[in-house]
Design an enzyme around this catalytic site. Structure first.
Site, PDB file in Angstrom:
ATOM      1  N   LYS A   1      42.271  41.189  50.294  1.00  0.00           N
ATOM      2  CA  LYS A   1      41.875  40.115  49.768  1.00  0.00           C
ATOM      3  C   LYS A   1      42.694  38.792  49.568  1.00  0.00           C
ATOM      4  O   LYS A   1      43.968  39.130  49.657  1.00  0.00           O
ATOM      5  CB  LYS A   1      41.202  40.367  48.258  1.00  0.00           C
TER       6      LYS A   1
ATOM      7  N   TYR B   1      28.472  38.980  49.539  1.00  0.00           N
ATOM      8  CA  TYR B   1      28.438  39.519  48.172  1.00  0.00           C
ATOM      9  C   TYR B   1      27.148  39.316  47.396  1.00  0.00           C
ATOM     10  O   TYR B   1      26.896  39.316  46.106  1.00  0.00           O
ATOM     11  CB  TYR B   1      29.675  38.817  47.022  1.00  0.00           C
TER      12      TYR B   1
ATOM     13  N   ASN C   1      42.305  42.354  42.989  1.00  0.00           N
ATOM     14  CA  ASN C   1      42.749  43.947  43.199  1.00  0.00           C
ATOM     15  C   ASN C   1      43.140  44.220  44.595  1.00  0.00           C
ATOM     16  O   ASN C   1      43.121  45.311  44.903  1.00  0.00           O
ATOM     17  CB  ASN C   1      41.703  44.708  42.569  1.00  0.00           C
TER      18      ASN C   1
ATOM     19  N   HIS D   1      39.006  45.413  49.432  1.00  0.00           N
ATOM     20  CA  HIS D   1      37.819  45.735  49.281  1.00  0.00           C
ATOM     21  C   HIS D   1      37.631  46.833  50.460  1.00  0.00           C
ATOM     22  O   HIS D   1      38.102  46.701  51.470  1.00  0.00           O
ATOM     23  CB  HIS D   1      36.795  44.456  49.472  1.00  0.00           C
TER      24      HIS D   1
ATOM     25  N   GLU E   1      28.593  46.090  56.568  1.00  0.00           N
ATOM     26  CA  GLU E   1      29.701  45.120  56.217  1.00  0.00           C
ATOM     27  C   GLU E   1      30.387  44.756  57.509  1.00  0.00           C
ATOM     28  O   GLU E   1      30.911  43.768  57.694  1.00  0.00           O
ATOM     29  CB  GLU E   1      30.380  45.561  55.246  1.00  0.00           C
TER      30      GLU E   1
END
Length: 140
Positions: free
Chosen positions: A11, A51, A114, A117, A128
């Protein structure tokens, strides 16, 4: 044990800090192979589509805006039980709850930032992966 593919995204918080290699070493040391990889800047439309499953949740807009704030590295990891293994390597979503030695414990800045993913199931991994990669881009 089944050989699986799973999607991993490094990310924006991690790419900003140049942590791609450090994060990938966690996967490789645990036996996952990187079989496809690219760095890209998500557009708002791409992030909204990816998302979309979270669209009704209160964090959706913040998540979309975060994911377009800097480049990401999308990659396909392959190995035995790759979906579960990747989730173990990443650690809990909240870095405060993540086990020592996991990516999120070692690198995440917050619950939102964080660092990584990972797909949560084999079915979602397939969807995905197809979102970001053509079959020809996956190496054996």
């Amino acid at each position: 044990m089944a050989i699986e593919n799973t999607l991993s995204i490094i990310k924006p918080d991690a790419t900003r800090r140049n942590l791609t290699g450090a994060i990938n070493s966690y996967f490789e040391k645990q036996g996952l192979q990187i079989v496809a990889q690219k760095r890209l800047q998500l557009t708002k439309a791409m992030a909204e589509r990816f998302y979309e499953v979270h669209k009704a949740r209160p964090f959706y807009n913040d998540l979309v805006n975060f994911m377009i704030s800097a480049p990401v590295v999308v990659q396909v990891l392959r190995g035995e039980n790759a979906v579960l293994k990747n989730r173990e390597i990443m650690g809990a979503t909240n870095p405060a709850d993540a086990a020592a030695g996991t990516i999120r414990k070692d690198f995440a800045e917050s619950v939102e930032a964080n660092s990584v993913h990972g797909s949560d199931s084999a079915d979602n991994a397939a969807k995905e992966i197809a979102f970001f990669f053509a079959e020809i881009e996956l190496t054996l």
